[in-house]
Design a protein around this motif. Structure first.
Motif, mmCIF file in Angstrom:
data_model
loop_
_atom_site.group_PDB
_atom_site.id
_atom_site.type_symbol
_atom_site.label_atom_id
_atom_site.label_comp_id
_atom_site.label_asym_id
_atom_site.label_seq_id
_atom_site.Cartn_x
_atom_site.Cartn_y
_atom_site.Cartn_z
ATOM 1 N N ASP A 216 -29.781 -48.305 8.889
ATOM 2 C CA ASP A 216 -29.506 -46.966 8.233
ATOM 3 C C ASP A 216 -30.867 -46.947 7.365
ATOM 4 N N GLU A 217 -31.172 -45.845 6.793
ATOM 5 C CA GLU A 217 -32.391 -45.695 6.188
ATOM 6 C C GLU A 217 -32.991 -46.579 5.105
ATOM 7 N N LYS A 218 -31.694 -47.006 4.556
ATOM 8 C CA LYS A 218 -32.388 -48.131 3.440
ATOM 9 C C LYS A 218 -31.652 -49.320 3.298
ATOM 10 N N ARG A 238 -32.815 -53.046 4.255
ATOM 11 C CA ARG A 238 -33.081 -52.415 5.646
ATOM 12 C C ARG A 238 -34.297 -53.379 6.370
ATOM 13 N N LYS A 287 -32.377 -44.908 14.386
ATOM 14 C CA LYS A 287 -32.728 -45.389 13.196
ATOM 15 C C LYS A 287 -33.056 -46.818 13.853
#
Length: 571
Positions: A216-218, A238, A287
């Protein structure tokens, strides 16, 4: 302010001035008798009224939450929809979370949103504000959901933190371009191995069937499929994701440098004296690479047909079918419904030295003595159809086909069944009667279907209710009637799921099969030849005594093996 908003405010104000019992009566969620009994219990135990009504099976937890939200004018939160960052979980200690039934969800700026079973507890809110130095936004959540979240996130937090603190990475190592260069005996490589081992070990100990690693993004989200349901296990920063994926690729002997195309592989992982096979699938997403690992734990694999959960009637008829000298037998159901397990258990039942048994599978999940197993290799031209043609030249008595996928393999299987071979295979349909029409839709002639098939077994897996925390529930005569059960079931005990440490607060532990077996009688054979529809075949089968999937599931609920809610979810 529009009329709708004014009306909503008035409703909220009216509810705020009423006690919980009055609201439940007004909404028709509880009777006066139910409330009076609950109040008597409340005086003796001191428990909350809503919790007592839920424990007694009078009120559903979902309805209690919605009612409390209306009364308190506080928003609710579905905790299972949140991916909670480990750093957020650490803000509140496990001791405080357990004591006050709270769990932090997320932080925006200087505001921490916390799910609470009792969001009106001003003391706890003030304590959290003082302890964290943050503004506290309280939201309402079920105590059982909070308890599940506490078990899920704090259970592995200590292990995760220990591994993370062991990893000392400089900026160059974190750069993805340099990730493939780490060695297992380096400090960084050793730490990443610990991370991957933690993910694998926790999944196996939790009796998971699949591991999902998602970027995911973080964060990097880790989820386990346990008893057929995906559960979020924990999350990691991440930056660890590319390193973890590279480590898994090395273990599965895949191309570490390739990130643009899907890859598949497998490896073995040793946990104590137990050796577990894992199938790996890696899929590029926007992602990053998503990894799914299927856990094939041979120690938990059932090869005993008597332990498949068959009802007495299904057990007797199925044993009769698999001991027939020739014909086609099908098992149907969605992915993950236990079709392969039933096939293997059936082969194990009929496997004797005087029989030549050959299988063609994709993939071969478990190896068996005295059974010749063939692995499909599409790139080399070894498809189900090609392999099946060769198998029939090997003088087999019994043939098992992993799955009938196309017209060619279906026709070969049926012609083999008509020429003296017993053929077992699987098909993806919702129920047993649909398998017949599915084959006709593929293009198989109805006369081939009618003359070759002996029977079709439809199967699902439902979760077993946890023995340690299951709670008895009342089921009225009207409810039994709506489920299709007679009044004789009034004397049976039905249960609902609770939640304890034993089942990780899910209320369920393990799974059991539910089945419906369609035997091809002369009447059904005539229907197939006339291109009869699913409904016609199903109606005739029920008249012949076939028990549907739902009915078999409800009978298992009446035996205390599962819950009505679980059966309705699956069927």
């Amino acid at each position: 302010m529009n009329l709708r908003k004014i009306k909503a405010m008035q409703i909220t104000k009216n509810y705020r001035n009423k006690n919980l019992g009055e609201i439940l009566l007004e909404k028709g969620l509880a009777s006066q008798t139910d409330l009076e009994k609950a109040i008597q219990i409340q005086k003796k135990t001191g428990k909350r009224l809503g919790e007592i009504l839920v424990d007694k099976g009078v009120l559903k937890e979902k309805d209690l939450l919605e009612t409390l939200s209306l009364k308190l004018n506080i928003p609710t939160a579905r905790i299972d929809s949140f991916a909670i960052d480990p750093a957020i979980v650490e803000i509140i200690s496990q001791e405080i979370a357990r004591k006050h039934k709270i769990i932090p969800l997320f932080k925006v700026g200087d505001t921490l949103t916390v799910a609470m079973a009792d969001p009106l507890d001003v003391y706890v809110v003030d304590y959290l504000r003082h302890k964290t130095g943050l503004k506290i936004q309280a939201v309402l959540a079920l105590a059982t959901d909070i308890q599940k979240a506490i078990e899920k996130y704090y259970r592995v937090l200590d292990s995760v933190n220990k591994v993370i603190h062991d990893i000392q990475l400089d900026d160059a190592f974190v750069d993805e371009a340099s990730i493939e260069t780490f060695e297992d005996d380096s400090k960084e490589g050793s730490s990443i191995i610990k991370v991957v081992n933690l993910i694998l070990t926790q999944a196996i100990r939790d009796h998971g069937s699949d591991i999902h690693i998602e970027p995911d993004e973080k964060i990097m989200r880790i989820r386990y499929r346990i008893d057929g349901i995906l559960h979020e296990a924990f999350a990691l920063p991440r930056k660890f994701h590319p390193m973890v994926v590279s480590r898994i690729k090395i273990m599965a002997n895949l191309d570490v440098s390739e990130k643009r195309i899907p890859q598949d592989g497998r490896f073995q992982y040793r946990l104590g004296t137990n050796v577990v096979d894992l199938r790996v699938s890696i899929l590029p997403t926007v992602k990053g690479e998503k990894v799914v690992m299927r856990i094939l734990d041979k120690t938990g694999f059932i090869l005993d047909l008597s332990k498949m959960g068959f009802s007495p009637a299904v057990d007797s008829n199925w044993n009769h079918l698999i001991h027939r000298p020739q014909g086609l037998i099908l098992i149907t159901g969605p992915t993950g419904s236990g079709k392969t397990t039933t096939l293997y258990a059936s082969l194990n039942e009929i496997n004797t030295p005087d029989k030549n048994i050959i299988t063609i599978e994709n993939p071969v999940e478990y190896n068996f003595p005295m059974i010749n197993q063939v692995q499909v290799n599409t790139r080399a031209g070894l498809t189900f159809s090609a392999g099946l043609r060769s198998i029939l030249r090997q003088d087999p008595d019994i043939v098992m086909i992993g799955e009938i996928r196309d017209l060619e393999s279906a026709e070969i299987a049926m012609r083999a069944a008509l020429t003296g071979h017993l053929v077992l295979s699987t098909l993806h349909t919702n129920d047993a009667p649909s398998a017949v029409t599915r084959l006709v839709d593929m293009g198989v002639e109805p006369f081939l279907v009618a003359t070759s098939i002996l029977g079709v077994l439809a199967q699902r897996l439902v979760r077993r209710v946890c023995r340690s925390c299951k709670k008895e529930m009342k089921v009225s005569a009207d409810e039994l009637q709506s489920l299709g059960l007679g009044k004789e079931f009034l004397i049976r005990k039905f249960y609902r799921a609770g939640g304890c440490r034993e089942c990780h607060q899910t209320g369920y532990k393990g799974r059991v099969g539910i089945h419906e077996l369609l035997r091809i009688t002369d009447g059904i054979r005539s229907l197939i030849l006339r291109n009869g529809a699913d409904d016609q075949i199903r109606e005739m089968a029920v008249k012949n005594g076939q028990q549907t999937l739902r009915m078999d599931g409800l009978r298992k609920a009446a035996e205390g093996l599962t819950t009505i809610e679980e059966v309705l979810r699956v069927t």
